[in-house]
Design a protein around this motif. Structure first.
Motif: not given
Length: 526
Positions: A362-369
């Motif tokens: 599900r990783m995207s460029p705006d994935a957070d900590y």
């Protein structure tokens, strides 16, 4: 000697346990402390990230090789003596790693460090078993277990902080004062065992009786295979004469090793153990588990630093919550193990680990900590469900005189599996990034209306044309960078797919294990 005393007589067993645990903590720490510093190492030594990863794999392979001979060395030269030599070599090689002047020197010193570390772990367990009377031995191993579990938790965060605030060299130099103090205290506090001295004299009277040929063959097999795994991607795999040569050397060593060991009265490695359904399956599961554990510990910080702009410290902190969960799960799984068969726990652990890899899809460029930290927490729940039950399952049916062999082989599987996992991850990453960049570039053409709209928006953002050139050229450069970043993220997703498939492969292997007879007296390997 009184029943309430261990082999070392009146020496305080808890003090011995603390010293042995500190030494082991230092060794286990070095399996993860350098992972988040690889970007700094690559920059400092002017090498690629792929080449920097050899710092991790060479240590693991050297660790694996010496495990095969550690039991014999400890028997012939004494546990305490061998342990002291290992700590001394580990300390000196850590100092040399800190002052390494290029990649080649660093890898040589890491091999020395791995050889020393591979001898420390099994001997530490033997010293603990000898220090405590049977009734209190479990308490001593509990303290030791805490050190082994905490070290991988602390490693990434400590390595990141040292790299960000001092330099990557301190990831190795920090071992030096700890090693010197521990070496002195162990020499002064742990007494020599009269029982062990008599046993050594008896063994020496029989001659060395060491399988030197077998050791040379297994070292050649593992060493040459590691060269293939580490250099394969750089040298275009089997398109390279160099890689083909080392692949042939590795295969030839393995082919010669098997019949040689089968013909020995006292083989270095009892190959017949690996052909047994129960132990052979456990070996494969631990190989896959090591690949999953070490590869994720190396690839996730690399992703965070290269593509999300994390510092080494913050990348290490992403790993730490999963380590804390692992510590808690060790206690939980220890209790579950008394009532649930190992195969079910291992299958559940593999499914959860595979789910953690699936979650990363599900990783995207705006994935957070917390996206990455939670994924690591899921993995921290799954891996203990494999590690503890696999020990129970692997010793099932093994006679007491073979437990040392079983311990060495399971540790070898974990370490070498980690090396294989890192190599697979780096290869998939490099190959798939090229693939995705090629496919994405096919859509960057003057015929594509989406490209025209994107360029227009970027040009509007850049503002008016300046005196040095066209803003359309700058806009195309930005589009090219976007394509490269997107290709890299897609390649990392492919790495997680590959690791997820490894986790999935463990499930049928686990279910094929036979039920463990809980009425049988448990055996303890070193």
């Amino acid at each position: 000697m009184a029943e309430s005393e261990g082999e070392y007589g009146g020496a305080n067993p808890w003090l011995i346990a603390v010293l042995v645990s500190v030494a082991t903590f230092m060794e286990v720490l070095d399996t993860t402390i350098a992972n988040v510093a690889l970007r700094y190492i690559a920059g400092g030594l002017a090498v690629s990230g792929d080449e920097a990863s050899w710092v991790v794999t060479t240590y693991l392979v050297a660790n694996s090789i010496v495990l095969c001979a550690s039991g014999w060395i400890a028997q012939m030269f004494g546990r305490k003596n061998f342990f002291l030599v290992c700590i001394a070599l580990f300390t000196v090689s850590s100092l040399l790693c800190g002052f390494a002047w290029n990649l080649q020197s660093l890898l040589v010193f890491r091999i020395m460090q791995g050889l020393a570390g591979g001898g420390m772990t099994p001997v530490a367990q033997s010293i603990l078993a000898a220090a405590f009377p049977p009734a209190k031995r479990g308490q001593g191993f509990a303290l030791y277990g805490i050190a082994v579990v905490v070290a991988p938790v602390v490693g990434p965060t400590l390595g990141g902080w040292l790299s960000d605030n001092l330099s990557w060299h301190w990831c190795f130099l920090i071992n030096v004062p700890v090693g010197v103090i521990t070496l002195a205290l162990i020499y002064l506090i742990i007494p020599s065992s009269e029982k062990q001295r008599q046993e050594r004299a008896r063994l020496w009277a029989k001659g060395l009786n060491f399988d030197f040929v077998g050791f040379a063959l297994v070292a050649t097999f593992l060493g040459a295979l590691e060269v293939v795994l580490d250099r394969g991607q750089v040298d275009d795999w089997f398109g390279s004469t160099f890689i083909v040569t080392f692949a042939i050397i590795s295969a030839a060593a393995l082919i010669a090793f098997v019949p040689w060991e089968l013909s020995r009265e006292r083989p270095l490695i009892d190959v017949r153990m690996l052909t047994g359904r129960q132990f052979g399956t456990c070996f494969l599961i631990m190989l896959a588990t090591g690949a999953l554990l070490i590869a994720t510990t190396q690839i996730v910080p690399q992703l965070l630093q290269e593509r999300f702009g994390y510092t080494a410290t913050l990348a290490g902190l992403v790993i730490s919550p999963g380590g804390l969960v692992t510590m808690v799960m060790m206690v939980v799984v220890g209790r579950l193990g008394s009532s649930v068969q190992p195969r079910w726990l291992i299958a559940l652990g593999a499914a959860i680990a595979g789910g953690a890899m699936l979650d990363l899809m599900r990783m995207s460029p705006d994935a957070d900590y917390w996206f990455f930290a939670l994924s690591r927490i899921y993995l921290g729940i799954g891996l203990p469900l494999i590690f503890i039950p696999i020990t129970t399952a692997s010793y099932d049916g093994i006679p007491p005189n073979k437990t040392d062999q079983a311990s060495a082989l399971i540790n070898l599987a974990r370490n070498f599996g980690g090396s294989i996992g890192v190599s697979i991850s780096q290869t998939v990453l490099a190959r798939r990034e090229q693939f995705h960049q090629s496919r994405l570039s096919e859509h960057v053409g003057s015929w594509n209306p989406v490209l025209h709209d994107t360029l227009a928006q970027i040009q509007g953002y850049l503002g008016t044309q300046n005196a040095t050139g066209s803003k359309s050229g700058s806009a195309m450069a930005i589009v090219a960078q976007m394509v490269q970043n997107q290709a890299a993220l897609l390649a990392y997703l492919d790495v997680f797919v590959a690791l997820g498939l490894i986790a999935a492969a463990m499930i049928p292997l686990a279910l094929s294990l036979r039920s463990v007879d809980r009425s049988a007296k448990p055996v303890m390997g070193h």
